[in-house]
Design a protein around this motif. Structure first.
Motif, PDB file in Angstrom:
ATOM      1  N   ASP A  54       0.821  -1.206   0.005  1.00 27.92           N
ATOM      2  CA  ASP A  54       0.050   0.030   0.100  1.00 27.92           C
ATOM      3  C   ASP A  54       0.879   1.305  -0.001  1.00 27.92           C
ATOM      4  N   ARG A  55       1.865   1.294   0.405  1.00 25.60           N
ATOM      5  CA  ARG A  55       2.784   2.435   0.495  1.00 25.60           C
ATOM      6  C   ARG A  55       3.923   2.596  -0.685  1.00 25.60           C
ATOM      7  N   VAL A  56       3.616   2.023  -1.685  1.00 28.86           N
ATOM      8  CA  VAL A  56       4.500   1.865  -2.680  1.00 28.86           C
ATOM      9  C   VAL A  56       3.936   2.445  -4.043  1.00 28.86           C
ATOM     10  N   GLY A  57       4.367   3.452  -4.957  1.00 25.66           N
ATOM     11  CA  GLY A  57       4.113   3.908  -5.751  1.00 25.66           C
ATOM     12  C   GLY A  57       4.773   3.443  -7.135  1.00 25.66           C
ATOM     13  N   VAL A  58       3.934   3.041  -8.068  1.00 29.52           N
ATOM     14  CA  VAL A  58       4.761   2.434  -9.269  1.00 29.52           C
ATOM     15  C   VAL A  58       4.434   3.383 -10.640  1.00 29.52           C
ATOM     16  N   ILE A  59       5.351   3.319 -11.428  1.00 28.95           N
ATOM     17  CA  ILE A  59       5.242   3.841 -12.914  1.00 28.95           C
ATOM     18  C   ILE A  59       5.942   2.737 -13.685  1.00 28.95           C
ATOM     19  N   ASP A  60       4.899   2.320 -14.603  1.00 27.97           N
ATOM     20  CA  ASP A  60       5.424   1.394 -15.619  1.00 27.97           C
ATOM     21  C   ASP A  60       5.302   2.054 -17.054  1.00 27.97           C
ATOM     22  N   GLU A  61       6.681   1.958 -17.574  1.00 28.06           N
ATOM     23  CA  GLU A  61       6.820   2.798 -18.854  1.00 28.06           C
ATOM     24  C   GLU A  61       7.007   1.632 -19.842  1.00 28.06           C
ATOM     25  N   GLY A  62       6.889   0.536 -19.661  1.00 33.79           N
ATOM     26  CA  GLY A  62       6.962  -0.588 -20.525  1.00 33.79           C
ATOM     27  C   GLY A  62       8.382  -0.889 -20.553  1.00 33.79           C
ATOM     28  N   GLU A  63       9.537  -0.552 -21.048  1.00 36.55           N
ATOM     29  CA  GLU A  63      10.596  -0.971 -20.958  1.00 36.55           C
ATOM     30  C   GLU A  63      11.338  -0.843 -19.544  1.00 36.55           C
ATOM     31  N   VAL A  64      10.899   0.186 -18.933  1.00 39.11           N
ATOM     32  CA  VAL A  64      11.347   0.338 -17.743  1.00 39.11           C
ATOM     33  C   VAL A  64      10.400   0.611 -16.813  1.00 39.11           C
ATOM     34  N   LEU A  65      10.392  -0.008 -15.571  1.00 36.42           N
ATOM     35  CA  LEU A  65       9.435   0.178 -14.242  1.00 36.42           C
ATOM     36  C   LEU A  65       9.973   0.858 -13.065  1.00 36.42           C
ATOM     37  N   TYR A  66       9.380   2.008 -12.587  1.00 37.93           N
ATOM     38  CA  TYR A  66       9.902   2.457 -11.467  1.00 37.93           C
ATOM     39  C   TYR A  66       8.951   2.436 -10.160  1.00 37.93           C
ATOM     40  N   ALA A  67       9.836   1.941  -9.263  1.00 39.54           N
ATOM     41  CA  ALA A  67       8.859   1.577  -7.809  1.00 39.54           C
ATOM     42  C   ALA A  67       9.545   2.418  -6.847  1.00 39.54           C
ATOM     43  N   THR A 106      13.716 -16.649  -7.050  1.00 37.49           N
ATOM     44  CA  THR A 106      13.544 -16.592  -5.736  1.00 37.49           C
ATOM     45  C   THR A 106      14.338 -15.606  -4.926  1.00 37.49           C
ATOM     46  N   THR A 107      15.844 -15.188  -5.258  1.00 38.88           N
ATOM     47  CA  THR A 107      16.257 -14.246  -4.636  1.00 38.88           C
ATOM     48  C   THR A 107      16.040 -13.067  -4.814  1.00 38.88           C
ATOM     49  N   PHE A 108      15.570 -12.727  -6.183  1.00 43.20           N
ATOM     50  CA  PHE A 108      14.915 -11.401  -6.342  1.00 43.20           C
ATOM     51  C   PHE A 108      13.748 -11.060  -5.753  1.00 43.20           C
ATOM     52  N   MET A 109      12.775 -11.963  -5.676  1.00 46.13           N
ATOM     53  CA  MET A 109      11.665 -11.959  -4.971  1.00 46.13           C
ATOM     54  C   MET A 109      11.678 -11.605  -3.600  1.00 46.13           C
ATOM     55  N   GLU A 110      12.651 -12.357  -2.824  1.00 46.52           N
ATOM     56  CA  GLU A 110      12.822 -12.027  -1.279  1.00 46.52           C
ATOM     57  C   GLU A 110      13.195 -10.719  -1.117  1.00 46.52           C
ATOM     58  N   ASP A 111      14.125 -10.334  -1.932  1.00 45.38           N
ATOM     59  CA  ASP A 111      14.731  -8.872  -1.918  1.00 45.38           C
ATOM     60  C   ASP A 111      13.527  -7.903  -2.005  1.00 45.38           C
ATOM     61  N   LEU A 112      12.702  -8.142  -3.131  1.00 46.30           N
ATOM     62  CA  LEU A 112      11.646  -7.061  -3.454  1.00 46.30           C
ATOM     63  C   LEU A 112      10.555  -7.168  -2.034  1.00 46.30           C
ATOM     64  N   VAL A 113      10.391  -8.155  -1.529  1.00 45.78           N
ATOM     65  CA  VAL A 113       9.550  -8.358  -0.373  1.00 45.78           C
ATOM     66  C   VAL A 113      10.341  -7.673   0.829  1.00 45.78           C
ATOM     67  N   ALA A 114      11.632  -7.785   1.036  1.00 45.50           N
ATOM     68  CA  ALA A 114      12.429  -7.420   2.232  1.00 45.50           C
ATOM     69  C   ALA A 114      12.485  -5.908   2.088  1.00 45.50           C
ATOM     70  N   ARG A 115      12.552  -5.183   0.906  1.00 40.13           N
ATOM     71  CA  ARG A 115      12.406  -3.677   0.768  1.00 40.13           C
ATOM     72  C   ARG A 115      11.168  -3.163   0.921  1.00 40.13           C
ATOM     73  N   GLY A 116      10.040  -3.908   1.114  1.00 42.88           N
ATOM     74  CA  GLY A 116       8.784  -3.631   1.383  1.00 42.88           C
ATOM     75  C   GLY A 116       8.142  -3.131  -0.216  1.00 42.88           C
ATOM     76  N   LEU A 117       8.611  -3.559  -0.971  1.00 43.43           N
ATOM     77  CA  LEU A 117       7.995  -3.353  -2.142  1.00 43.43           C
ATOM     78  C   LEU A 117       6.734  -3.857  -2.850  1.00 43.43           C
ATOM     79  N   LEU A 118       7.076  -5.130  -2.699  1.00 42.42           N
ATOM     80  CA  LEU A 118       5.875  -6.283  -2.710  1.00 42.42           C
ATOM     81  C   LEU A 118       5.632  -7.179  -1.564  1.00 42.42           C
ATOM     82  N   GLU A 119       4.438  -7.783  -1.350  1.00 44.58           N
ATOM     83  CA  GLU A 119       4.131  -8.493  -0.359  1.00 44.58           C
ATOM     84  C   GLU A 119       3.390  -9.548  -0.774  1.00 44.58           C
ATOM     85  N   ARG A 120       3.460 -10.825  -0.031  1.00 43.03           N
ATOM     86  CA  ARG A 120       2.812 -12.013  -0.504  1.00 43.03           C
ATOM     87  C   ARG A 120       1.190 -11.829  -0.255  1.00 43.03           C
ATOM     88  N   THR A 121       0.288 -12.341  -0.958  1.00 48.58           N
ATOM     89  CA  THR A 121      -1.117 -12.257  -0.826  1.00 48.58           C
ATOM     90  C   THR A 121      -1.501 -13.542  -0.314  1.00 48.58           C
TER      91      THR A 121
END
Length: 87
Positions: A9-22, A72-87
């Protein structure tokens, strides 16, 4: 429904196609995802976690055994950074 990932909920995302900013709002930092990293993010948020590697494999021209650990490592990093969470 099978568990997957979603943007927190506290993350903003801009998806430009080739590049994604979070970024964690309001102060960041901004994470820039390009190429395969952006692809993995999109796939992670659009389907079950247990099939993520299988969905990505044909899109990156690699074997699932070759990329499973990296995904797996990449997803763990995104979750640890608080950008994504498991549903």
């Amino acid at each position: 429904m099978t568990a997957g990932f979603r943007v927190t909920d506290r993350v903003g995302v801009i998806d430009e196609g080739e590049v994604l900013y979070a970024a964690t709002l309001p102060r960041g930092p901004i994470v820039v995802l390009e190429g395969t990293a952006a692809l993995v993010w999109r796939e992670a948020c659009s389907g079950p976690a247990d099939t993520l590697v299988e969905r990505i494999t044909p899109l990156v021209d690699a074997g699932s055994i070759d990329i499973a650990g990296s995904v797996t490592t990449f997803m763990e990093d995104l979750v640890a950074r608080g950008l994504l969470e498991r549903t």
